[in-house]
Design an enzyme around this catalytic site. Structure first.
Site, PDB file in Angstrom:
ATOM      1  N   GLU A 278       0.798  -1.227   0.000  1.00 46.89           N
ATOM      2  CA  GLU A 278       0.000   0.000   0.000  1.00 46.89           C
ATOM      3  C   GLU A 278       0.833   1.280   0.000  1.00 46.89           C
ATOM      4  O   GLU A 278       0.810   2.046   0.974  1.00 46.89           O
ATOM      5  CB  GLU A 278      -0.981   0.002   1.179  1.00 46.89           C
TER       6      GLU A 278
ATOM      7  N   GLU B 116      -5.498  -8.637   0.417  1.00 44.23           N
ATOM      8  CA  GLU B 116      -6.198  -8.337   1.674  1.00 44.23           C
ATOM      9  C   GLU B 116      -7.664  -8.072   1.367  1.00 44.23           C
ATOM     10  O   GLU B 116      -7.987  -7.348   0.412  1.00 44.23           O
ATOM     11  CB  GLU B 116      -5.647  -7.087   2.372  1.00 44.23           C
TER      12      GLU B 116
HETATM   13  O1  IFM Z   1      -4.532  -3.448   9.007  1.00 39.43           O
HETATM   14  C1  IFM Z   1      -4.417  -2.879   7.738  1.00 39.43           C
HETATM   15  C2  IFM Z   1      -3.231  -3.472   7.008  1.00 39.43           C
HETATM   16  O2  IFM Z   1      -2.056  -3.298   7.704  1.00 39.43           O
HETATM   17  C3  IFM Z   1      -3.079  -2.794   5.655  1.00 39.43           C
HETATM   18  N1  IFM Z   1      -4.313  -2.804   4.926  1.00 39.43           N
HETATM   19  C4  IFM Z   1      -5.506  -2.384   5.599  1.00 39.43           C
HETATM   20  C5  IFM Z   1      -5.656  -3.120   6.920  1.00 39.43           C
HETATM   21  C6  IFM Z   1      -6.945  -2.675   7.633  1.00 39.43           C
HETATM   22  O3  IFM Z   1      -6.921  -1.304   7.886  1.00 39.43           O
END
Ligand code: IFM
Length: 447
Positions: A171, A354
């Site tokens: 990210e 994710e």
């Molecule tokens: O917890 C985070 C993760 O570290 C990165 N992506 C989003 C998740 C939820 O906010």
């Protein structure tokens, strides 16, 4: 809306199912065995920035409990485990000497995954930059790019023969914008110009490190993970439609086109005025390295508004504990859009690295955690990913965020994303209903 009866057999046999975590959020052991401090260790000490004034010093004690945690992962029947390396654990200062004890931990972890039949999906940078590098300017400083390449090559040299996949950065938008523009994340800087330079250095270090790791013979799949959302207008007004175009240009196109097309979208470059990054000759070619996969982190859609910020609660929509709308259709739309707009630019296979939801879970008197809203969230998002695949998008895998309840950055421990509940006082792990459902889904048993 989607087929709630979706089963594993609807997906290709080689589709990779997994769970994901990151080092700072679960490991604890903040200065064990020669680990250096990271910018998140420092940030947590700033009064008022973490909702519950907590930090990552103990977290889920995964550094000590890693073997039991891997047993838990294996018990779910997943194919893969996505984890990150804490850079300052393996190189305390981010340059110079590597820390053997730190590397020994990740050797044990990776070997432990292999022993349990799990494919290791490794992330090099999930935000915990060594503090010593921040003291020299952090990601704003071009020298950090070479430090990252050196670190990546050392990780690949030691672990690259055993991991299935290496992701350079998790990210970059969050690191750049939340860390350096709004400043609500570490290192807490508030400057748009710095944020844009930081993003440029993240892209550059991504490209250079992949080229360097491949040159030394590392055969693992390599790519990057972007957090992306489809952006829609809050109303039908022309002003809101224009707000969508702007937000999409700055938050999606800037990132995707730098990496896939080797250029920043011209119109948004011009609009940046004096905030544009310093780009040296060769940078754009270097960052446009062919990738084996593009990781997508999807949580919700974004509603852009030219006026007052859109209030997601106003529409009576279902939201998670983060206040994020539950919107499975968004992942279908996003995947279709990436395929439509970037297939011609060499869009690699996509992996959902994710997806998940925070809810205020508690352990009931019966000893169970009844997180049906998360179970439904996962079920609907599985089906929504499947729908995009049915329409022609190549998606190779899906990772639930997250294995464990953990340190949710500026929200501290107040937000629980895990499919496994963690009692932070006792470190007791309890599989939530969603974890049991995921396990049954993977076994091919009806829900
Ligand atoms: O917890 C985070 C993760 O570290 C990165 N992506 C989003 C998740 C939820 O906010």
């Amino acid at each position: 809306m989607f087929n709630a009866d979706i089963s594993r057999t609807a997906f290709p046999a080689n589709f990779i199912w997994g769970v994901a975590t990151s080092a700072f959020q679960i490991e604890g052991a903040a200065d064990a065995d020669g680990k250096g401090p990271s910018i998140w260790d420092d940030f947590c000490r700033v009064p008022g920035v973490i909702a519950d004034a907590s930090d990552g010093r103990q977290a889920c004690e995964h550094y000590q409990r890693w073997a039991d945690d891997l047993d838990l992962v294996a018990s779910l029947g997943v194919d893969a485990y996505r984890f990150s390396i804490s850079w300052p654990r393996v190189q305390a200062l981010g340059s110079g000497a590597f820390n053997e004890a730190g590397f020994a931990f990740y050797e044990r972890l990776v070997d432990g995954m292999l022993a349990r039949g799990l494919k290791p999906f490794l992330t090099l940078n999930h935000w915990d930059l060594p503090s010593a590098l921040q003291a020299k300017g952090g990601w704003e400083d071009r020298d950090t790019v070479q430090c990252f390449v050196d670190y990546a090559c050392e990780v690949a040299r030691r672990l690259g023969d055993r991991v299935a996949s290496i992701c350079t950065h998790n990210e970059p938008w969050v690191i750049a914008v939340l860390g350096h523009e709004s400043g609500i994340f570490a290192p807490g800087i508030k400057s748009r110009a710095v944020a844009i330079q930081v993003a440029h250095h993240l892209f550059l270090s991504h490209g250079l490190s992949i080229t360097a790791m491949r040159a030394q013979g590392c055969k693992a799949d390599m790519g990057i993970v972007l957090n992306l959302s489809p952006i829609e207008p809050a109303t039908d007004s022309d002003a809101d439609r224009e707000a969508v175009r702007q937000a999409d240009g700055n938050d999606l196109r800037w990132y995707v086109e730098a990496l896939l097309c080797g250029e920043y979208p011209a119109e948004f470059w011009t609009a940046m005025g004096t905030d544009v990054p310093t780009v040296l000759p060769g940078d754009m070619q270097a960052m446009r390295v062919p990738m084996d996969f593009l990781g997508i982190n999807y949580y919700t859609r974004v509603k852009a508004s030219a006026g007052a910020p859109y209030d997601v609660k106003s529409g009576g929509l279902e939201v998670t504990d983060m206040g994020w709308e539950v919107y499975p259709q968004g992942i279908t739309n996003l995947l279709l859009r990436l395929h439509r707009d970037y297939a011609a630019n060499g869009l690699p296979p996509l992996i959902i690295t994710e997806n998940g939801a925070a809810f205020a879970d508690t352990v009931s008197a019966d000893g169970q955690v009844h997180d049906e809203p998360r179970l439904r969230y996962l079920q609907d998002h599985f089906a929504a990913v499947h729908e995009a695949m049915r329409q022609g998008v190549q998606v190779d895998g899906y990772f639930v965020w997250s294995l464990l309840d953990n340190f949710e950055w500026a929200s501290g421990y107040e937000k629980r994303f895990g499919i496994v509940h963690v009692d932070y006082a006792t470190q007791q792990r309890t599989l939530k209903q969603s974890a049991l459902w995921y396990r049954d889904f993977l076994r091919g048993q009806p829900s």
